[in-house]
Design an enzyme around this catalytic site. Structure first.
Site, PDB file in Angstrom:
ATOM      1  N   ARG A  15       0.864  -1.184   0.000  1.00  0.00           N
ATOM      2  CA  ARG A  15       0.000   0.000   0.000  1.00  0.00           C
ATOM      3  C   ARG A  15       0.895   1.225   0.000  1.00  0.00           C
ATOM      4  NH1 ARG A  15      -2.920   1.003   5.923  1.00  0.00           N
ATOM      5  NH2 ARG A  15      -0.998   1.687   6.881  1.00  0.00           N
TER       6      ARG A  15
ATOM      7  N   THR B 233      -1.158   7.641  -0.158  1.00  0.00           N
ATOM      8  CA  THR B 233      -2.507   7.629  -0.736  1.00  0.00           C
ATOM      9  C   THR B 233      -3.332   6.428  -0.262  1.00  0.00           C
ATOM     10  OG1 THR B 233      -1.781   6.295  -2.591  1.00  0.00           O
ATOM     11  CG2 THR B 233      -1.614   8.678  -2.863  1.00  0.00           C
TER      12      THR B 233
ATOM     13  N   ASP C 291       4.551  -1.809  11.828  1.00  0.00           N
ATOM     14  CA  ASP C 291       4.598  -2.295  10.439  1.00  0.00           C
ATOM     15  C   ASP C 291       5.099  -3.745  10.452  1.00  0.00           C
ATOM     16  OD1 ASP C 291       4.982  -0.946   7.318  1.00  0.00           O
ATOM     17  OD2 ASP C 291       5.800  -2.928   7.778  1.00  0.00           O
TER      18      ASP C 291
ATOM     19  N   ASP D 103       8.204  -4.553   8.314  1.00  0.00           N
ATOM     20  CA  ASP D 103       9.443  -4.003   8.887  1.00  0.00           C
ATOM     21  C   ASP D 103       9.874  -4.824  10.098  1.00  0.00           C
ATOM     22  OD1 ASP D 103       9.293  -2.066   6.983  1.00  0.00           O
ATOM     23  OD2 ASP D 103       8.895  -0.406   8.361  1.00  0.00           O
TER      24      ASP D 103
HETATM   25  O1  LIG Z   1      -5.460  -3.108   4.980  1.00  0.00           O
HETATM   26  P1  LIG Z   1      -4.473  -2.189   4.317  1.00  0.00           P
HETATM   27  O2  LIG Z   1      -4.690  -0.756   4.697  1.00  0.00           O
HETATM   28  O3  LIG Z   1      -4.391  -2.398   2.843  1.00  0.00           O
HETATM   29  O4  LIG Z   1      -3.037  -2.512   4.938  1.00  0.00           O
HETATM   30  C1  LIG Z   1      -2.602  -3.794   5.175  1.00  0.00           C
HETATM   31  C2  LIG Z   1      -1.391  -4.121   4.355  1.00  0.00           C
HETATM   32  O5  LIG Z   1      -0.268  -3.346   4.798  1.00  0.00           O
HETATM   33  C3  LIG Z   1       0.836  -4.212   5.062  1.00  0.00           C
HETATM   34  O6  LIG Z   1       1.604  -4.438   3.923  1.00  0.00           O
HETATM   35  P2  LIG Z   1       2.547  -3.280   3.313  1.00  0.00           P
HETATM   36  O7  LIG Z   1       1.798  -2.500   2.273  1.00  0.00           O
HETATM   37  O8  LIG Z   1       3.144  -2.508   4.443  1.00  0.00           O
HETATM   38  O9  LIG Z   1       3.647  -4.118   2.548  1.00  0.00           O
HETATM   39  P3  LIG Z   1       4.830  -4.997   3.187  1.00  0.00           P
HETATM   40  O10 LIG Z   1       4.215  -6.286   3.607  1.00  0.00           O
HETATM   41  O11 LIG Z   1       5.792  -5.138   2.066  1.00  0.00           O
HETATM   42  O12 LIG Z   1       5.410  -4.246   4.351  1.00  0.00           O
HETATM   43  C4  LIG Z   1       0.153  -5.486   5.485  1.00  0.00           C
HETATM   44  O13 LIG Z   1       0.996  -6.607   5.435  1.00  0.00           O
HETATM   45  C5  LIG Z   1      -1.022  -5.579   4.556  1.00  0.00           C
HETATM   46  O14 LIG Z   1      -0.719  -6.190   3.326  1.00  0.00           O
HETATM   47  O1  LIG Z   2      -0.778  -1.257  11.430  1.00  0.00           O
HETATM   48  C1  LIG Z   2      -0.452  -1.596  10.259  1.00  0.00           C
HETATM   49  C2  LIG Z   2      -1.204  -1.202   9.136  1.00  0.00           C
HETATM   50  C3  LIG Z   2      -0.808  -1.625   7.894  1.00  0.00           C
HETATM   51  N1  LIG Z   2       0.301  -2.392   7.779  1.00  0.00           N
HETATM   52  C4  LIG Z   2       1.029  -2.788   8.848  1.00  0.00           C
HETATM   53  O2  LIG Z   2       2.026  -3.500   8.716  1.00  0.00           O
HETATM   54  N2  LIG Z   2       0.633  -2.353  10.066  1.00  0.00           N
HETATM   55 MG   LIG Z   3       4.719  -2.828   5.434  1.00  0.00          MG
END
Ligand SMILES: O=P(O)(O)OC[C@H]1O[C@H](OP(=O)(O)OP(=O)(O)O)[C@H](O)[C@@H]1O
Ligand SMILES: O=c1cc[nH]c(=O)[nH]1
Ligand SMILES: [Mg+2]
Length: 211
Positions: free
Chosen positions: A103, A107, A201, A204
């Site tokens: 995400r 945005t 996160d 992370d």
């Molecule tokens: O419900 P949403 O608002 O869409 O957010 C949730 C998403 O955010 C995080 O991924 P991220 O985009 O941080 O990617 P990553 O796993 O590479 O850190 C998480 O693992 C979900 O996929």
């Molecule tokens: O709290 C949150 C929201 C989105 N993605 C994450 O990893 N943590």
């Molecule tokens: Mg992430």
């Protein structure tokens, strides 16, 4: 759509350590796997099976086997990858496909940057792995994608969800054959769309901070 929160002291305890900001990555990864295995026990309750005749050392009997094609497990990269081992431990014969989604933190739009799945999922039972259901945008895109490919039903295993994200999915997928299995429904989203109290996160914390 149906939502299940797994209410068990082992889940609550492991989740508490996971939330703690002082828990280091190696422990975070191990606990994530352990939690998934516990959640997968509930999530696979309706996995398709058929009777199979076997012979024990004593007699012939009828047991249970997965119906073919076996379930497809789809971790959503990056954070969902941390859940894969915990799931395949329990369902070693499952096939695995991959969806890379991120995400945009400004945005909140969803970018699909990778996809490695069978072209035709007609009639397949699919298990999606993603630890965080925040706004619900990522999971909505993933679920719609899988149904477009022909999946018969989608079960999502997540660690945490925000009520706002669950409400959005309920709204858009109320009649769909979707099940969400969770360790906790948290309080809310903050102004940056992070889950509160949450765990930060997930990607992370599993793999280190990226730019
Ligand atoms: O419900 P949403 O608002 O869409 O957010 C949730 C998403 O955010 C995080 O991924 P991220 O985009 O941080 O990617 P990553 O796993 O590479 O850190 C998480 O693992 C979900 O996929
Ligand atoms: O709290 C949150 C929201 C989105 N993605 C994450 O990893 N943590
Ligand atoms: Mg992430």
């Amino acid at each position: 759509m149906r939502t299940f929160v797994v209410d068990h002291p082992l889940v609550a305890h492991k989740l508490t350590v996971l939330r703690d900001k002082n828990t280091p990555s190696p422990v975070f990864r191990r606990l994530t796997e352990e939690l998934v295995t516990l959640l997968a026990y509930e999530a696979t309750r309706e996995v398709r099976t058929e009777p199979v005749e076997i012979e024990t050392p004593v007699t012939r009997t009828v047991g249970t086997a997965f119906t073919k094609p076996t379930p497809l497990v789809v971790p959503i990269l990056r954070a969902g990858l941390g859940m894969l081992e915990g799931m395949t431990k329990l369902v070693p014969t499952a096939e695995v496909g991959f969806l890379g989604m991120a995400r945009d933190e400004e945005t909140l739009d969803i970018i699909t940057y990778a996809e490695r799945l069978p072209d035709d999922l007609t009639g397949r039972q699919v298990f999606v792995l993603d630890p965080m259901l925040a706004t619900g945008g990522t999971l909505r895109e993933a679920i719609k994608f899988l149904f477009r490919r022909g999946a018969s039903d989608v079960t999502c295993i997540c660690l945490l969800a925000a009520p706002e994200g669950l409400a959005k999915l309920e709204d858009e997928l109320s009649d769909a054959n979707v099940k969400i299995v969770l360790a906790s429904i948290d309080e809310k989203l903050n102004e940056k769309a992070y889950i509160v109290p949450g765990l930060g996160d997930a990607g992370d914390r599993l793999y280190g901070v990226t730019g």
